[in-house]
Design a protein around this motif. Structure first.
Motif, mmCIF file in Angstrom:
data_model
loop_
_atom_site.group_PDB
_atom_site.id
_atom_site.type_symbol
_atom_site.label_atom_id
_atom_site.label_comp_id
_atom_site.label_asym_id
_atom_site.label_seq_id
_atom_site.Cartn_x
_atom_site.Cartn_y
_atom_site.Cartn_z
ATOM 1 N N LEU A 80 -32.736 -20.910 23.524
ATOM 2 C CA LEU A 80 -32.892 -20.550 22.006
ATOM 3 C C LEU A 80 -31.648 -20.183 21.482
ATOM 4 C CD1 LEU A 80 -35.839 -18.486 23.191
ATOM 5 C CD2 LEU A 80 -35.773 -19.823 20.943
ATOM 6 N N PHE A 81 -31.390 -20.404 20.133
ATOM 7 C CA PHE A 81 -30.058 -20.259 19.395
ATOM 8 C C PHE A 81 -30.784 -19.472 18.020
ATOM 9 C CE2 PHE A 81 -28.222 -23.957 21.910
ATOM 10 C CZ PHE A 81 -29.315 -24.582 22.334
ATOM 11 N N TRP A 82 -29.429 -19.134 17.568
ATOM 12 C CA TRP A 82 -29.453 -18.601 16.173
ATOM 13 C C TRP A 82 -28.113 -19.548 15.431
ATOM 14 C CZ3 TRP A 82 -32.522 -15.811 13.296
ATOM 15 C CH2 TRP A 82 -33.592 -15.044 13.935
ATOM 16 N N TYR A 83 -28.780 -20.179 14.259
ATOM 17 C CA TYR A 83 -27.816 -20.759 13.512
ATOM 18 C C TYR A 83 -27.634 -19.985 12.256
ATOM 19 C CZ TYR A 83 -27.230 -25.154 16.223
ATOM 20 O OH TYR A 83 -26.949 -25.926 17.360
ATOM 21 N N VAL A 84 -26.405 -19.902 11.647
ATOM 22 C CA VAL A 84 -26.584 -19.400 10.280
ATOM 23 C C VAL A 84 -25.794 -20.283 9.151
ATOM 24 C CG1 VAL A 84 -24.187 -18.552 10.892
ATOM 25 C CG2 VAL A 84 -25.130 -17.144 9.232
ATOM 26 N N GLN A 123 -21.987 -23.033 2.562
ATOM 27 C CA GLN A 123 -21.367 -23.678 3.642
ATOM 28 C C GLN A 123 -22.513 -24.544 4.439
ATOM 29 O OE1 GLN A 123 -18.694 -21.200 5.766
ATOM 30 N NE2 GLN A 123 -18.061 -20.145 4.145
ATOM 31 N N ARG A 124 -21.898 -25.207 5.499
ATOM 32 C CA ARG A 124 -23.010 -25.872 6.298
ATOM 33 C C ARG A 124 -23.556 -24.980 7.549
ATOM 34 N NH1 ARG A 124 -19.218 -30.681 8.680
ATOM 35 N NH2 ARG A 124 -18.377 -30.298 6.408
ATOM 36 N N LEU A 125 -24.724 -25.353 8.213
ATOM 37 C CA LEU A 125 -25.017 -24.567 9.243
ATOM 38 C C LEU A 125 -24.094 -24.515 10.639
ATOM 39 C CD1 LEU A 125 -27.829 -25.665 8.030
ATOM 40 C CD2 LEU A 125 -28.855 -24.911 10.202
ATOM 41 N N GLN A 126 -23.983 -23.480 11.186
ATOM 42 C CA GLN A 126 -23.252 -23.493 12.212
ATOM 43 C C GLN A 126 -23.906 -22.622 13.335
ATOM 44 O OE1 GLN A 126 -19.764 -20.641 11.588
ATOM 45 N NE2 GLN A 126 -20.142 -21.243 9.453
ATOM 46 N N LEU A 127 -23.435 -22.922 14.515
ATOM 47 C CA LEU A 127 -24.179 -22.063 15.461
ATOM 48 C C LEU A 127 -23.770 -20.587 15.692
ATOM 49 C CD1 LEU A 127 -25.719 -22.044 18.226
ATOM 50 C CD2 LEU A 127 -23.848 -22.720 19.484
ATOM 51 N N ASP A 163 -22.131 -10.519 6.105
ATOM 52 C CA ASP A 163 -23.156 -10.976 6.834
ATOM 53 C C ASP A 163 -24.464 -11.610 6.232
ATOM 54 O OD1 ASP A 163 -22.975 -8.313 9.063
ATOM 55 O OD2 ASP A 163 -21.921 -10.010 9.194
ATOM 56 N N SER A 164 -24.250 -11.284 4.732
ATOM 57 C CA SER A 164 -25.186 -12.147 4.081
ATOM 58 C C SER A 164 -25.314 -13.531 4.058
ATOM 59 C CB SER A 164 -25.070 -11.740 2.478
ATOM 60 O OG SER A 164 -25.163 -10.286 2.338
ATOM 61 N N ALA A 165 -26.240 -14.135 4.315
ATOM 62 C CA ALA A 165 -26.612 -15.637 4.637
ATOM 63 C C ALA A 165 -27.851 -15.925 5.113
ATOM 64 C CB ALA A 165 -25.632 -15.941 5.772
ATOM 65 N N MET A 166 -28.391 -17.138 5.332
ATOM 66 C CA MET A 166 -29.563 -17.615 5.733
ATOM 67 C C MET A 166 -29.412 -17.689 7.399
ATOM 68 S SD MET A 166 -32.753 -18.514 5.139
ATOM 69 C CE MET A 166 -33.010 -19.234 3.406
ATOM 70 N N TYR A 167 -30.334 -17.238 8.004
ATOM 71 C CA TYR A 167 -30.324 -17.172 9.433
ATOM 72 C C TYR A 167 -31.413 -18.119 10.135
ATOM 73 C CZ TYR A 167 -26.563 -13.833 9.069
ATOM 74 O OH TYR A 167 -25.403 -13.218 9.104
#
Lengths: 109, 113
Positions: free
Chosen positions: A33-37, A42-46, A81-85
């Motif tokens: 399991l992973f969380w990407y942000v 910006q691009r998705l990053q782990l 921390d505001s972002a899409m997770y």
């Protein structure tokens, strides 16, 4: 079937408040399991993965196999921390990631 | 290292037109992926490749074709674009084995009128 559920589309908190982004999964074996942000423009990053059991930018996530959950937590939210997770699941030999629908975290000043 | 790059960044098509999106990576990764990102639906896998010359279908492959003629490039083609293909397309790559950490490109925003 493999599935990842993120029940909240939007989570709005004030700076300094605790944050918990929920993630539940469906998988019969032993998942990764992973969380990407994805920060704005910006691009998705782990962000982190359950195997590492690490804390990144103050975030932690514990895999709870009994509840099939992998919630992301931070004790004190910051505006940056505001972002899409996105929570993501990888299982078996498929080499594929199954993503949840994402939660937009908005940290208000 | 540029990492994963995508060309073009933006494109507007008319229904029925065709186009190819290019993904390139300079990290010598074996695996490459194409996703589409739509509001409320997260990222969905279109096609993927586990090596040069090989491709496989993902969750939403209809209306798309792919090719991986060179290890560093993964092309996504739309033969006859439809408005339902309006989306943001992301490419990703990763090494074989190890953890399934994927490295993403910046995305291509496609609008089909």
């Amino acid at each position: 079937a493999q599935r990842v559920t993120q029940p909240e589309k939007l989570l709005s908190v004030f700076k300094g408040a605790p944050v918990e982004l929920k993630c539940n999964y469906s998988y019969s074996g032993s998942p990764e399991l992973f969380w990407y942000v994805q920060y704005s423009r910006q691009r998705l990053q782990l962000l982190l993965r359950h195997i590492s059991r690490e804390s990144i930018k103050g975030f932690t996530a514990d895999l709870n196999k009994g509840e099939t959950s992998f919630h992301l937590k931070k004790p004190f939210a910051q505006e940056e921390d505001s972002a899409m997770y996105y929570c993501a699941l990888s299982g078996g030999a498929t080499n594929k990631l199954i993503f949840g629908t994402g939660t937009l975290l908005a940290v208000q000043p | 290292n540029a990492g994963v790059t995508q060309t073009p960044k933006f494109r507007v098509l008319k229904t029925g037109q065709s186009m190819t999106l290019l993904c390139a990576q300079d990290m010598n990764h074996e695996y490459m992926y194409w996703y589409r990102q739509d509001p409320g639906m997260g990222l969905r896998l279109i096609h993927y490749s586990v090596g040069e010359g090989t491709t496989a279908k993902g969750e939403v492959p209809d209306g798309y074709n792919v090719s991986r003629l060179k290890k560093q490039n993964f092309l996504l083609g739309l033969e006859s674009a439809a408005p339902s293909q309006t989306s943001v397309y992301f490419c990703a790559s990763r090494i074989a084995g190890g953890y399934n950490e994927q490295f993403f490109g910046p995305g291509t925003r496609l609008t089909v009128l």
